[in-house]
Design a protein around this motif. Structure first.
Motif, PDB file in Angstrom:
ATOM      1  N   LYS A 232      43.093   2.101   9.682  1.00 29.48           N
ATOM      2  CA  LYS A 232      42.354   1.828   8.442  1.00 29.48           C
ATOM      3  C   LYS A 232      43.284   1.627   7.252  1.00 29.48           C
ATOM      4  CE  LYS A 232      37.856   3.729   9.545  1.00 29.48           C
ATOM      5  NZ  LYS A 232      36.729   4.598   9.207  1.00 29.48           N
ATOM      6  N   LYS A 233      44.336   2.449   7.160  1.00 31.55           N
ATOM      7  CA  LYS A 233      45.170   2.331   5.956  1.00 31.55           C
ATOM      8  C   LYS A 233      45.993   1.040   5.982  1.00 31.55           C
ATOM      9  CE  LYS A 233      48.305   5.729   7.992  1.00 31.55           C
ATOM     10  NZ  LYS A 233      48.850   7.076   7.889  1.00 31.55           N
TER      11      LYS A 233
ATOM     12  N   GLU B  14      39.855   6.582  12.710  1.00 35.98           N
ATOM     13  CA  GLU B  14      41.067   6.130  12.017  1.00 35.98           C
ATOM     14  C   GLU B  14      41.375   4.659  12.200  1.00 35.98           C
ATOM     15  OE1 GLU B  14      44.137   8.790  13.286  1.00 35.98           O
ATOM     16  OE2 GLU B  14      42.990  10.543  12.575  1.00 35.98           O
TER      17      GLU B  14
ATOM     18  N   GLU C   2      43.682  -1.661   4.867  1.00 33.62           N
ATOM     19  CA  GLU C   2      43.555  -1.672   3.404  1.00 33.62           C
ATOM     20  C   GLU C   2      44.788  -2.245   2.720  1.00 33.62           C
ATOM     21  OE1 GLU C   2      42.423   2.393   2.669  1.00 33.62           O
ATOM     22  OE2 GLU C   2      40.627   2.062   3.884  1.00 33.62           O
TER      23      GLU C   2
END
Lengths: 346, 346, 346, 346
Positions: B296-297, B317, B300
């Motif tokens: 996810k990070k 995650e 982003e």
């Protein structure tokens, strides 16, 4: 020939027929505005302990589902139901005929698990494409379900809370509601249902009436000009007295509950017979429908002596059949069934 | 900023824009009766090697599905589709809006397995209650599917045979048909589709047009007074030339196939980049859509540099994202993506 | 061959084609969320002097009418229209296809007289059976009408007041709105319309665009999740840019008004020619459509030289024909028509 | 208090109630498959002298109209009706709710003149824009009409011939058919209707039943899988016996005709009373409904003694009221009415 084929094989409870005869020549206004409809509505409000409930009578279950669901959904919404829900399988697409989608959830013996509903609702709104999708606008449950199972009060409470938090109505299809309320294994009362559901219907067709279902809107949420919407759907009965008189009789001296209890008593006796004759249960339920696995040839052999409902194929050699009791089932029929099954040594 | 978000992020292929400009001041009749529509229809018939095909132009995919399905189904019928089918998930209930149910089958990466269809059809007619149920009246498939997968010629043939034996039409949604036909891993040609399907559409919107889909009825089976039914659904374009000129351009000198092939070439380069930069495939497909699992990070962090489509949550995650190429994707964009992914050391 | 057949015989105004070409390779988001749609909406709000207006783009007129009317009506309501209203005659039943009735009123050259509306609304609610009838839930007018006529500001004001007093929206179909606003004989401005109507649409298809209509909700009354309802009706364009760019061009530097004025100037010249060549008017209008009575044989003789629209039979020997001008009509065409009519000595 | 308010103010004919009671505890199959339905169908076929007729039972008139019309029309068609036709005015838009338009023709005391139908059909196909319009797909007439009037055999024959020549069905709504057939001033028999109409229904609700209408398809033209389409519309009664037993009773020993004749006899006595007490007729009819003009204050004064139906305002000081007789009207009621009107010296 005896029959456990369904709970709508006989006419109406004799007290209903008697009331129809007694009132027959009275001059009454049409379209549900007569005094018997008024009286029946008031008795139902009292039975629900919900003085602000709005009650309306419709003719049959599929019609009731289509009318209630389509007048309460918004344009962009569909109705959430178990994959096995009556509206999703056995109503010939009556909901889709009102331009709304049935949104399927998996089922557990006919029930929607609160966790499954919670997960679905959460993921729907998390999806960034959800404006291209049908919004969940109502939750439809059956109680008893198509499999004769019952929600617990805790389950109903959780479903109700979920609906409230998403601001969508919870709708309970009570085609067989009497048999659910009078089950020996339920903690759910009619008052609970009136408290936890936004709208529900009390089934008449399968519980002693010739026809008729009583819709109860519990939160002053009856759609505006409901009568016009009912008419628009071809569901307004000119001689509304036919529905009013029947429900007035059913809710006089607890007749609805007494005859439902009789149906349950017969179901308990039926289960005893099935167990004692060593039938193989597919699903043993707390209400008036029991599901049994039979060999196909035994099923065929019995068909001349006892009517039951074919439910589905179990495997190549076995079928699932449903036996239903009702207000009209007699002890004599149960005894005859025992003799048949004993003799057959199934 | 580069974008692999979808295959409809750019305008139209420049040759289409040029043709719209060149023909702009010509006086033409309306509602699809102009000479460019005629010419485009003839070219499509030839590309399909199906001289008796009837071709009609509609504006977008959801509209096309709703018009074709609702004009071909009978009152008591619904359309069979994979659970993941576009009509079942991402068209806001457009089929139900025409009073017909979508009958869900399980899917295999977006495809209906012929065995699953056969089992469903057989069990439907075996069910003694089937007159209370929605009849299967058409089979809807997407090719490529929503997951970028493709039917083999053998699978299509089996589906076609099943439909023929039950006398229901097979309808293929070809929103991305060009990318399917030009895939390096397909044995299905446009001619095969015209032979095996009763009706299908050749997608324009996602393959180089500003808008427009070409419906092909292959068996002299266009519904009678189709134009009136199209008008009734608000789907008749006054300046039909807009569709005719675009499809005439797309089917001149194989433009449709050439630009689809370019989209596939870019997809092959994309897959190479994804593999060489060690991305984790959720689904590697033979067409223009690829599905990748990202943290996810990282998703982003990358969002400012490269646009992709969020597809669904993979776990707490990770997410699944879709990268699409198209006729408008450039090698420069692929190179930029490689630099980004290399630099990120994902 | 010259043509006065309709106002949608040419492509788009050249500036629109130019803008489509210039922006063609820009990467833009889909479904009407791009910057050109935003810019066009803002320009339209300013042109209407209605900062709180909500603007949405749809593709064609019938689609727009069906979407707007069906999303704004309640279940038990229909839409009031003149007997000659486009929705009542020439949309193939598109409103009924959304389950709503068109409630016919008599017309005066295509217009609803405020007195007729008042009488109808009053008598509807006076009827003790009105709950068995379709409720009037919206008033639909066209401006210009199908006969090229215009409401006066006073008439519009009266209709608006009536709608307000019955709490139903007034909806104006502006398929040809530009030609109405630029008429030499109107006292109605775009701002008046935004003030007096609850919703209206600014026609693009007949006023210089390839396709597209701009719906304006003037009272913060856009139906909730309108985009989903649009999608459900198959009316959501993937490449919304096609509509945004066109309306952005039309509302830049007053292009919409300028080209509409050109259409009116041509209509004035046309009327002069018709008068001076002694044609017999069936209806001489203040907008871009003129209605003439011709002998059938003359009509047939002229058909090879000039295209017009057959409107209706006048009597056994005469027909009514319509001649329309538009943004694309040229003075040369008017002169050619004069020569034709002079030569013919009709 | 006596009542001439309508023909559905009493319950059912006592023989029907008796039969419901006698058969009540019989075990019968559901959904119209029981022996009483079969028997009733056979008796109706014989009464119509149409051995190949297909008969189906539905619950009420609006429902019957919606089901029959929507299952027989094609997608692009609407139903032609008199402006005053029940489906056009008093069914809350039930036809439009099935996505079909009611195409209004002018009426003559509730009837469609064959000449008006001929002119409409001819002009429809002469219009070069008719593919943008709703096609006439059925002709709907009521007999008796909403005004109590009757078609002559010659008129019916002409309408039938017109329908045949355009290949569209003629559908007769016989909500009050019995009173029409037993009128002293008719030359039309049930056999004529079965010969001249493609489909019609024999009304039960207004002619002695609690509910129910018998649809007769006369040309082997019952829509395929009609039961599924009925279910889809929420119109399938689980205990179909309720309809079968009633119609079986009505068509045993000519009960239907005898009680209809009684209604007509009472109507003749009513007309005599109205004439002899010098009431002002708005419309004197050959069937069971009579229309009278009363002063408003007299109407109000009488309302406590005799129930009639307000029909419409006649002028500022007068109203039109309807007095209906039926199978349940008694001579005593007629005498009481005479006394009231005599005493009142109206």
């Amino acid at each position: 020939m005896i029959s456990f084929e369904s709970d709508y094989i006989a006419g109406a409870h004799p007290q209903i027929i008697a009331r129809l005869a007694e009132t027959n020549m009275e001059i009454l206004s049409g379209y549900g505005t007569d005094k018997y409809c008024e009286s029946a509505k008031e008795k139902i409000r009292r039975a629900c302990r919900c003085s602000e409930a709005e009650v309306e009578f419709l003719i049959g279950g599929t019609q009731t589902n289509a009318v209630v669901i389509s007048t309460m959904l918004k344009d962009y919404e569909g109705v959430v139901a178990a994959k096995t829900g009556h509206i999703n399988v056995h109503e010939a697409g009556a909901i889709e005929n009102t331009n709304h989608k049935v949104l399927e959830l998996p089922h557990e013996n006919g029930k929607i698990a609160p966790e499954a509903l919670a997960a679905y609702l959460e993921s729907f709104y998390a999806d960034c494409n959800h404006e291209h999708m049908v919004f969940p606008g109502m939750v439809y449950i059956t109680h008893p379900t198509e499999y004769g199972t019952l929600y617990t009060k805790q389950e109903l409470t959780k479903l109700s809370e979920l609906c409230q938090s998403y601001k969508i109505p919870l709708y309970l299809d009570g085609a067989r509601l009497g048999y659910g309320l009078m089950s020996l294994q339920t903690d759910v009362t009619l008052e609970d249902i009136a408290t936890l559901c936004d709208v529900f219907y009390i089934g008449g067709t399968k519980v002693g009436a010739l026809c008729g279902e009583a819709v109860v809107f519990t939160k002053q949420n009856k759609p505006r000009y409901f009568m016009t919407s009912v008419k628009k759907r071809g569901a307004l009965l000119a001689k509304g007295r036919l529905l009013g008189i029947q429900f007035d009789a059913l809710f006089t001296d607890d007749l609805y509950f007494k005859i439902s209890r009789h149906g349950i008593d017969m179901a308990e006796q039926l289960k005893t017979v099935l167990r004692e004759t060593h039938q193989r249960f597919y699903l043993e339920t707390p209400t008036n429908q029991q599901f049994i696995i039979w060999e196909k040839k035994q099923f065929e052999a019995l068909q001349e002596k006892v009517a039951v409902s074919f439910w589905e194929d179990y495997d190549n050699e076995h079928v699932v059949v449903r036996l239903a009791t009702s207000w009209s089932t007699t002890e004599a029929e149960i005894h005859q069934l025992r003799s048949l099954l004993d003799g057959k040594n199934l």
